[in-house]
Enzyme design. Structure first.
Site, PDB file in Angstrom:
ATOM      1  N   GLY A 282     -13.867   0.056   3.355  1.00  0.00           N
ATOM      2  CA  GLY A 282     -15.054  -0.034   2.533  1.00  0.00           C
ATOM      3  C   GLY A 282     -15.389  -1.416   2.013  1.00  0.00           C
ATOM      4  O   GLY A 282     -16.532  -1.668   1.640  1.00  0.00           O
ATOM      5  N   ASP A 283     -14.426  -2.315   1.972  1.00  0.00           N
ATOM      6  CA  ASP A 283     -14.674  -3.697   1.559  1.00  0.00           C
ATOM      7  C   ASP A 283     -13.729  -4.594   2.349  1.00  0.00           C
ATOM      8  O   ASP A 283     -12.946  -5.366   1.786  1.00  0.00           O
ATOM      9  CB  ASP A 283     -14.453  -3.846   0.054  1.00  0.00           C
ATOM     10  CG  ASP A 283     -14.928  -5.203  -0.474  1.00  0.00           C
ATOM     11  OD1 ASP A 283     -15.683  -5.893   0.238  1.00  0.00           O
ATOM     12  OD2 ASP A 283     -14.533  -5.576  -1.602  1.00  0.00           O
ATOM     13  N   LEU A 284     -13.832  -4.498   3.661  1.00  0.00           N
ATOM     14  CA  LEU A 284     -12.845  -5.108   4.546  1.00  0.00           C
ATOM     15  C   LEU A 284     -13.176  -6.571   4.816  1.00  0.00           C
ATOM     16  O   LEU A 284     -13.677  -6.945   5.879  1.00  0.00           O
ATOM     17  CB  LEU A 284     -12.759  -4.327   5.859  1.00  0.00           C
ATOM     18  CG  LEU A 284     -11.555  -4.670   6.751  1.00  0.00           C
ATOM     19  CD1 LEU A 284     -10.246  -4.332   6.055  1.00  0.00           C
ATOM     20  CD2 LEU A 284     -11.650  -3.924   8.078  1.00  0.00           C
ATOM     21  N   CYS A 285     -12.887  -7.413   3.832  1.00  0.00           N
ATOM     22  CA  CYS A 285     -13.044  -8.849   3.989  1.00  0.00           C
ATOM     23  C   CYS A 285     -11.672  -9.507   3.832  1.00  0.00           C
ATOM     24  O   CYS A 285     -10.712  -8.876   3.396  1.00  0.00           O
ATOM     25  CB  CYS A 285     -14.049  -9.408   2.992  1.00  0.00           C
ATOM     26  SG  CYS A 285     -13.764  -8.910   1.288  1.00  0.00           S
TER      27      CYS A 285
ATOM     28  N   ASN B  68      -9.023  -9.124   0.984  1.00  0.00           N
ATOM     29  CA  ASN B  68      -8.441  -7.799   0.770  1.00  0.00           C
ATOM     30  C   ASN B  68      -7.435  -7.404   1.844  1.00  0.00           C
ATOM     31  O   ASN B  68      -7.003  -6.246   1.898  1.00  0.00           O
ATOM     32  CB  ASN B  68      -9.553  -6.753   0.691  1.00  0.00           C
ATOM     33  CG  ASN B  68     -10.429  -6.949  -0.526  1.00  0.00           C
ATOM     34  OD1 ASN B  68     -10.002  -7.529  -1.516  1.00  0.00           O
ATOM     35  ND2 ASN B  68     -11.666  -6.483  -0.452  1.00  0.00           N
TER      36      ASN B  68
END
Length: 270
Positions: free
Chosen positions: A186-189, A192
């Protein structure tokens, strides 16, 4: 005494305070334990429910066998809430140089594939497109878009124009998701993703508050865009995309990739 003061006093050991962690885009206060083995995330009352959702996702992620933190403690009161979780050993991928990211990149692609191959029936959380589009409408409608989060070409244009463009694609993208919803981070940067630099392998994922079923490109678009900041030029970036596609096992869909890259910044409140 506010929740943050209460948490600090609770976790002081031997006169050593927990250390504030800087960086990231979260409005939560994040503190590291003196021994570095755990982190505490502290929020005010308005964000307590959201933090409880992150707690539940971390517990599910950990129980599923995916690599990430474990929940160590939870506390809340009328002032807010605190989530304490174990540290994931390694360094975040945004701290890697070009050689370091290149070394871990194939394993990262395979690890993302493994996440996306977890049976959707096992995941009780959703991050589906209808919910994210409604969130984008709310953010734009309340004029709470963060311009710096937008793609370069959109930072000097009205956010409503970008939302209108996404609305035209929404039916097609909704059809894609209904055919291929997977478990997404969901916030795969890069910040993270935690990497073991000794083995050049992914050791885990953090910031799991947006875990849920979604189109796989909700992850893929953010990851590839985040990584583009490391590759030295466009050719290198395209080469990295090709490596990812090969190891992940899919020919990249540019239209879906662009849609989610443009949607994501509209889902974060200023």
């Amino acid at each position: 005494m506010g929740i943050q003061d209460a948490v600090l006093s609770r976790f002081v050991r031997g006169g050593e305070d927990w250390t504030p962690v800087t960086g990231g885009e979260s409005r939560a206060a994040v503190l590291r334990s003196p021994d570095g083995a755990s982190f505490a995330k502290v929020v005010g009352a308005a964000a307590a429910e959201e933090l409880a959702g992150e707690r539940d996702r971390i517990e599910w992620w950990h129980a599923t066998g995916l690599a990430g933190p474990a929940v160590l403690d939870w506390s809340s009161d009328d002032d807010g809430a605190c989530l304490v979780m174990s540290a994931v050993p390694g360094v975040t991928a945004d701290r890697l140089d070009l050689d370091g990211l290149s070394a871990v990149w194939p394993h990262l692609a395979e690890t993302v594939r493994d996440i996306h191959e977890v049976s959707p029936d096992r995941c009780p959380f959703r991050r589906d497109l209808p919910a994210m589009m409604q969130r984008a409408r709310d953010v734009v409608g309340q004029d709470r878009v963060v311009p710096d989060y937008l793609p370069q070409g959109w930072r000097d244009r009205p956010a409503q124009d970008l939302l209108d463009r996404l609305e035209t694609e929404y039916p097609d993208r909704l059809g894609d998701e209904r055919q291929e919803a997977v478990v997404c981070h969901g916030d795969l940067c890069l910040p993270n993703i935690v990497v073991d630099t000794e083995t050049s392998r992914v050791s885990g994922f953090v910031d799991l508050g947006r875990v849920g079923l979604a189109d796989p490109y909700a992850d893929i678009a953010l990851l590839l865009a985040s990584a583009r900041e490391v590759w030295p030029d466009e050719d290198a970036g395209r080469g990295a995309d090709a490596v990812f596609a090969t190891r992940y096992g899919e020919t990249l869909d540019g239209a879906r990739q662009l849609f989610y890259l443009e949607l994501d910044p509209l889902t974060w409140y200023a």
